[in-house]
Design a protein around this motif. Sequence first.
Motif, PDB file in Angstrom:
ATOM      1  N   VAL A 359       9.589  -9.158   8.648  1.00  0.00           N
ATOM      2  CA  VAL A 359       8.186  -9.513   8.406  1.00  0.00           C
ATOM      3  C   VAL A 359       7.804  -8.966   7.037  1.00  0.00           C
ATOM      4  N   ALA A 360       7.205  -9.837   6.203  1.00  0.00           N
ATOM      5  CA  ALA A 360       6.761  -9.395   4.876  1.00  0.00           C
ATOM      6  C   ALA A 360       5.264  -9.131   4.901  1.00  0.00           C
ATOM      7  N   LEU A 361       4.865  -7.958   4.449  1.00  0.00           N
ATOM      8  CA  LEU A 361       3.449  -7.650   4.240  1.00  0.00           C
ATOM      9  C   LEU A 361       3.389  -6.764   2.997  1.00  0.00           C
ATOM     10  N   THR A 362       2.215  -6.264   2.661  1.00  0.00           N
ATOM     11  CA  THR A 362       2.118  -5.517   1.408  1.00  0.00           C
ATOM     12  C   THR A 362       1.611  -4.099   1.656  1.00  0.00           C
ATOM     13  N   ALA A 363       2.303  -3.135   1.074  1.00  0.00           N
ATOM     14  CA  ALA A 363       1.939  -1.726   1.253  1.00  0.00           C
ATOM     15  C   ALA A 363       0.581  -1.438   0.616  1.00  0.00           C
ATOM     16  N   GLY A 364      -0.204  -0.611   1.296  1.00  0.00           N
ATOM     17  CA  GLY A 364      -1.509  -0.217   0.754  1.00  0.00           C
ATOM     18  C   GLY A 364      -1.382   0.464  -0.601  1.00  0.00           C
ATOM     19  N   GLN A 365      -0.275   1.146  -0.795  1.00  0.00           N
ATOM     20  CA  GLN A 365      -0.050   1.850  -2.069  1.00  0.00           C
ATOM     21  C   GLN A 365      -0.196   0.900  -3.262  1.00  0.00           C
ATOM     22  N   SER A 366       0.203  -0.364  -3.081  1.00  0.00           N
ATOM     23  CA  SER A 366       0.089  -1.340  -4.178  1.00  0.00           C
ATOM     24  C   SER A 366      -1.364  -1.562  -4.582  1.00  0.00           C
ATOM     25  N   PHE A 367      -2.277  -1.306  -3.637  1.00  0.00           N
ATOM     26  CA  PHE A 367      -3.702  -1.526  -3.922  1.00  0.00           C
ATOM     27  C   PHE A 367      -4.409  -0.190  -4.173  1.00  0.00           C
ATOM     28  N   GLY A 368      -3.627   0.869  -4.365  1.00  0.00           N
ATOM     29  CA  GLY A 368      -4.196   2.166  -4.693  1.00  0.00           C
ATOM     30  C   GLY A 368      -4.608   2.992  -3.493  1.00  0.00           C
ATOM     31  N   THR A 369      -4.198   2.620  -2.279  1.00  0.00           N
ATOM     32  CA  THR A 369      -4.598   3.377  -1.082  1.00  0.00           C
ATOM     33  C   THR A 369      -3.407   3.545  -0.145  1.00  0.00           C
ATOM     34  N   GLU A 370      -3.004   4.778   0.057  1.00  0.00           N
ATOM     35  CA  GLU A 370      -1.831   5.074   0.879  1.00  0.00           C
ATOM     36  C   GLU A 370      -2.209   5.113   2.367  1.00  0.00           C
TER      37      GLU A 370
END
Length: 399
Positions: A359-370
């Motif tokens: 499953v592909a999703l996007t890590a919050g870290q990419s948006f500046g929030t861990e």
Amino acid sequence: MTKNARDLSFADRLSKMETSSTLAVLQAADRMRASGIDVIDFGAGEPDFPTPEHIKAAAIEALEQNFTKYTPAAGTAELKRAILDRLAVDYQTEYRPEEVTASAGGKQAIFNAMLAILNPGDEVLLPSPYWVTFPEIAKFAGATNRVIDTESNAFVLTADLVAQHLSPKAKLLIINSPCNPTGRAIPCDEFRKILNLAFEHDLYVISDECYREFTYAPVTPYCAGQLVTDGRDRLLIVGTLYKTYAMTGWRLGYALGPAAWISEMVKIQSHSTSNPSSLSQKAGIAALRGPLECVQEMLAEYRRRRDFLIAELNRVPGFECVLPEGAFYAFPNIKGFLKQSGLNGSKAFEFELLKEGHVALTAGQSFGTEGYVRISYAASMDLLQRGMERIRAFVERYP
Ligand SMILES: Cc1ncc(COP(=O)(O)O)c(C=O)c1O
């Protein structure tokens, strides 16, 4: 000067700019698919519906009538009128033709707007989590980002939070409501307070309203241009047609703002891409002036998916997710699961879930929030169901 392995040398202004991390996930998923693995993709930020028929027909007609030449860089008068009329009807905004420009997507409007006002050394007040492109454009313009962490208020920006981050160098405040990646929308009264505070402190404001039409009842959408009269000379509103009318590849966006700011943006555009595609402009007019049932139908379906997805996410051990008011993203808190599993942050989760759970999703870290991940529900119910089964199975593998 920045050098790469082959010793080509690139401009210094690119040294701080990073490639979009949301694209990186899509590329990794594509590679897995190419090797025959069935990957469920919740990474994409685009509608999964086809462009409505009447919009396609307008482009075909334009092509047949040879509407295939340059237009004014800011778009045709007919398109600008259609944008102004749509907003005036829906949000009672009052803008003149010299206060609007069309662009190749909302992204180009934001790029031009930021480049037109930012100088090296300026600060951009950037609420986090943020859409990945904002900080990169600021860096490209030589500015720095002062991040306003909104986690303490469940990702809804407030005037108090902005007040805590004011600084003498701050020139621009970016607001994105409903927000990519959280889906949260700022209540209208709070938005007005934020604008008034910003203008009191001579800040410029970009209100990115690309998801405005994706606001779910009982919350009602609004446009920043209808909230204030004083200070409108520093307010720029950005919209896009592609999200609303499922026109992803057509590349048509717009900006509304003070004539002077718009004219500087058009100057930049006239020396880069010039006008947005003439065919897309005709299609855009058909979208803006055409029936709205197609938008309502898509919205009802997104709402159904949102309700399903959020309920499912809250059933996963170690996950928590608030109900987003808009856009087509869920942004669950996965800190409980990270702690229990020992996975080292949202990037590790993104990587392992893709590798092991497909499953592909996007890590919050990419948006500046861990500690969070973004799941796009611009995917069919069937995919959402199967994807959530895979996520649950992946999580259950950890003790
Ligand atoms: C918050 C936000 N603003 C702007 C855009 C740009 O949209 P467009 O494709 O119209 O350039 C996007 C696209 O994903 C977005 O998420």
